[in-house]
Motif scaffolding. Structure first.
Motif, PDB file in Angstrom:
ATOM      1  N   THR A 140       0.837  -1.201   0.000  1.00 48.72           N
ATOM      2  CA  THR A 140       0.000   0.000   0.000  1.00 48.72           C
ATOM      3  C   THR A 140       0.873   1.254   0.000  1.00 48.72           C
ATOM      4  O   THR A 140       2.089   1.191   0.240  1.00 48.72           O
ATOM      5  CB  THR A 140      -0.891   0.043   1.248  1.00 48.72           C
ATOM      6  N   TYR A 141       0.237   2.385  -0.227  1.00 50.32           N
ATOM      7  CA  TYR A 141       0.949   3.657  -0.139  1.00 50.32           C
ATOM      8  C   TYR A 141       1.450   3.866   1.291  1.00 50.32           C
ATOM      9  O   TYR A 141       2.547   4.394   1.503  1.00 50.32           O
ATOM     10  CB  TYR A 141       0.035   4.815  -0.549  1.00 50.32           C
ATOM     11  N   GLY A 142       0.663   3.421   2.268  1.00 50.64           N
ATOM     12  CA  GLY A 142       1.062   3.548   3.666  1.00 50.64           C
ATOM     13  C   GLY A 142       2.332   2.781   3.978  1.00 50.64           C
ATOM     14  O   GLY A 142       3.195   3.247   4.731  1.00 50.64           O
ATOM     15  N   GLN A 143       2.465   1.587   3.395  1.00 52.62           N
ATOM     16  CA  GLN A 143       3.682   0.795   3.605  1.00 52.62           C
ATOM     17  C   GLN A 143       4.861   1.413   2.878  1.00 52.62           C
ATOM     18  O   GLN A 143       5.985   1.436   3.402  1.00 52.62           O
ATOM     19  CB  GLN A 143       3.446  -0.637   3.140  1.00 52.62           C
ATOM     20  N   ALA A 144       4.607   1.951   1.678  1.00 52.09           N
ATOM     21  CA  ALA A 144       5.677   2.595   0.913  1.00 52.09           C
ATOM     22  C   ALA A 144       6.200   3.832   1.640  1.00 52.09           C
ATOM     23  O   ALA A 144       7.414   4.053   1.737  1.00 52.09           O
ATOM     24  CB  ALA A 144       5.175   2.964  -0.484  1.00 52.09           C
ATOM     25  N   GLN A 145       5.273   4.654   2.179  1.00 53.48           N
ATOM     26  CA  GLN A 145       5.720   5.858   2.881  1.00 53.48           C
ATOM     27  C   GLN A 145       6.541   5.499   4.117  1.00 53.48           C
ATOM     28  O   GLN A 145       7.493   6.195   4.447  1.00 53.48           O
ATOM     29  CB  GLN A 145       4.530   6.752   3.262  1.00 53.48           C
ATOM     30  N   LYS A 146       6.165   4.409   4.796  1.00 54.35           N
ATOM     31  CA  LYS A 146       6.900   4.014   5.997  1.00 54.35           C
ATOM     32  C   LYS A 146       8.340   3.657   5.633  1.00 54.35           C
ATOM     33  O   LYS A 146       9.285   4.092   6.302  1.00 54.35           O
ATOM     34  CB  LYS A 146       6.202   2.822   6.651  1.00 54.35           C
ATOM     35  N   ILE A 147       8.516   2.882   4.584  1.00 49.26           N
ATOM     36  CA  ILE A 147       9.865   2.474   4.167  1.00 49.26           C
ATOM     37  C   ILE A 147      10.698   3.684   3.758  1.00 49.26           C
ATOM     38  O   ILE A 147      11.839   3.861   4.204  1.00 49.26           O
ATOM     39  CB  ILE A 147       9.799   1.449   3.013  1.00 49.26           C
ATOM     40  N   ILE A 148      10.134   4.545   2.921  1.00 55.10           N
ATOM     41  CA  ILE A 148      10.891   5.688   2.408  1.00 55.10           C
ATOM     42  C   ILE A 148      11.133   6.737   3.487  1.00 55.10           C
ATOM     43  O   ILE A 148      12.254   7.252   3.637  1.00 55.10           O
ATOM     44  CB  ILE A 148      10.168   6.295   1.187  1.00 55.10           C
ATOM     45  N   ASN A 149      10.108   7.057   4.267  1.00 55.98           N
ATOM     46  CA  ASN A 149      10.290   8.068   5.314  1.00 55.98           C
ATOM     47  C   ASN A 149      11.255   7.594   6.393  1.00 55.98           C
ATOM     48  O   ASN A 149      12.047   8.385   6.916  1.00 55.98           O
ATOM     49  CB  ASN A 149       8.936   8.430   5.939  1.00 55.98           C
ATOM     50  N   MET A 150      11.193   6.309   6.740  1.00 54.91           N
ATOM     51  CA  MET A 150      12.141   5.782   7.716  1.00 54.91           C
ATOM     52  C   MET A 150      13.555   5.746   7.130  1.00 54.91           C
ATOM     53  O   MET A 150      14.536   5.963   7.849  1.00 54.91           O
ATOM     54  CB  MET A 150      11.731   4.379   8.169  1.00 54.91           C
ATOM     55  N   ALA A 151      13.663   5.496   5.828  1.00 59.95           N
ATOM     56  CA  ALA A 151      14.982   5.527   5.183  1.00 59.95           C
ATOM     57  C   ALA A 151      15.620   6.901   5.357  1.00 59.95           C
ATOM     58  O   ALA A 151      16.808   7.020   5.688  1.00 59.95           O
ATOM     59  CB  ALA A 151      14.849   5.184   3.696  1.00 59.95           C
ATOM     60  N   PHE A 152      14.820   7.953   5.169  1.00 59.94           N
ATOM     61  CA  PHE A 152      15.358   9.303   5.346  1.00 59.94           C
ATOM     62  C   PHE A 152      15.680   9.581   6.813  1.00 59.94           C
ATOM     63  O   PHE A 152      16.611  10.330   7.118  1.00 59.94           O
ATOM     64  CB  PHE A 152      14.377  10.345   4.802  1.00 59.94           C
ATOM     65  N   LYS A 153      14.942   8.972   7.727  1.00 58.07           N
ATOM     66  CA  LYS A 153      15.247   9.133   9.148  1.00 58.07           C
ATOM     67  C   LYS A 153      16.611   8.511   9.470  1.00 58.07           C
ATOM     68  O   LYS A 153      17.420   9.090  10.201  1.00 58.07           O
ATOM     69  CB  LYS A 153      14.145   8.492   9.991  1.00 58.07           C
TER      70      LYS A 153
END
Length: 333
Positions: A142-155
């Motif tokens: 889902t978009y929610g799972q994609a945002q978690k991976i990408i946003n956490m990557a930037f973290k």
């Protein structure tokens, strides 16, 4: 005596630094833990650092990503290779579960090496990640799972940039990053904005004006509805009439958080370091306190009276101290 803007700014900066240091202390898994063993110099033009960060983000989201033996042919093959890798574990880079992250890792490398704007690229990264996983899963992420991976990557990249040599010139790259949405940040969102009025849709970009009335409470003021705050793993990007679940979309949260950060001179990613740590402690304390609620006879008798013990944030310290005084003798026996 009222604090000056400079004093407030210094306090915020110190809280951010302390929260970043605390978060780095929680990074125990490979591959990102290796970046904090000493003052490592990172080659920011190499795709490895971005794939490492994305894989670390995947580890944070993977419990909601359901691999299946009935997956596509590529997925079956990947899972077979994963079993072989699990036995030998030659090195992290050879882990086949990193394969779906390859294309987005290249995109992130280009972002850090170029002058593209974060908001112009973000949705494309999420879409590219969703498309990559289509090769391996029966159901796409889902978009929610994609945002978690990408946003956490930037973290994680923010932490690497903070600690490792070679990252100083990239600090501005994090100014427009989003707050990763998970159970802690969504709980913070619910509590922080529960009294806000969302009636003035004219102040929102075009996408948000389509949000239906039933996502909010009825009455003179439109307020958040707890049941409209769904799980991060099922979250959709924007509101569409075809939405199966009547829940707030990702872009609604992103807009509200950005406005809040703009008013408080902090970036969404910096805010997440503070929010995540605080909400983790608050929710753990609340959970601990509530485990004793049913055993408290006075509370049972006062359940419908004004004497009922309040289980809210403002009373957590006092309530927790009371509970600890009750259980300490049991522990020490």
């Amino acid at each position: 005596m009222e604090k000056t803007k400079e004093e407030i700014k210094e306090e915020i900066e110190k809280e951010i630094k302390d929260s970043v240091d605390d978060f780095i202390g929680t990074i125990k898994k490979e591959p990102c833990c290796e970046y904090f063993s000493d003052k490592t110099e990172v080659d920011w033009e190499c795709e490895k650092v971005y794939k490492d960060a994305l894989y670390q983000g995947y580890l944070d989201a993977c419990r909601t990503i359901h691999w299946s033996t009935k997956a596509r042919e590529e997925g079956d093959e990947l899972l077979k290779r994963k079993k072989v890798w699990d036995k030998k574990r030659p090195n992290t880079e050879e882990n086949p579960m990193r394969e779906p992250l390859t294309d987005v890792a290249k995109e992130l490398c280009n972002y850090f090496d170029g002058d593209e704007k974060f908001d112009d690229k973000y949705s494309g990264w999420c879409k590219a990640l969703i498309d990559s996983y289509k090769k391996y899963l029966v159901d796409e992420i889902t978009y929610g799972q994609a945002q978690k991976i990408i946003n956490m990557a930037f973290k994680y990249l923010y932490c690497i940039c903070d600690r490792c040599r070679g990252g100083e010139k990239y600090k501005k790259k994090f100014d427009k990053c989003h707050m990763p949405l998970d159970s802690f940040s969504l709980e913070w969102f619910k509590r922080k904005f529960k009294e806000d009025d969302f009636s003035n849709v004219e102040s929102y970009p075009e996408n948000y004006k389509k949000l239906p009335e039933n996502l909010f409470t009825k009455g003179e003021k439109k307020k958040l509805k707890a049941e409209s705050i769904g799980s991060w793993s099922s979250m959709q990007k924007t509101w569409e009439k075809s939405c199966i679940k009547e829940e707030y979309p990702y872009e609604f949260y992103d807009h509200v958080i950005k406005q809040y950060c703009k008013d408080n001179s902090i970036t969404p990613l910096q805010l997440d370091f503070i929010v995540w740590a605080k909400m983790q402690k608050i929710m753990a304390a609340e959970s601990f306190i509530k485990t004793f609620k049913d055993d408290d006879k006075e509370n049972k008798e006062a359940i419908n009276s004004e004497e009922q013990e309040p289980y809210d944030i403002l009373n957590l310290k006092t309530t927790l101290e009371n509970r600890l005084s009750e259980i300490r003798p049991l522990i020490c026996k």
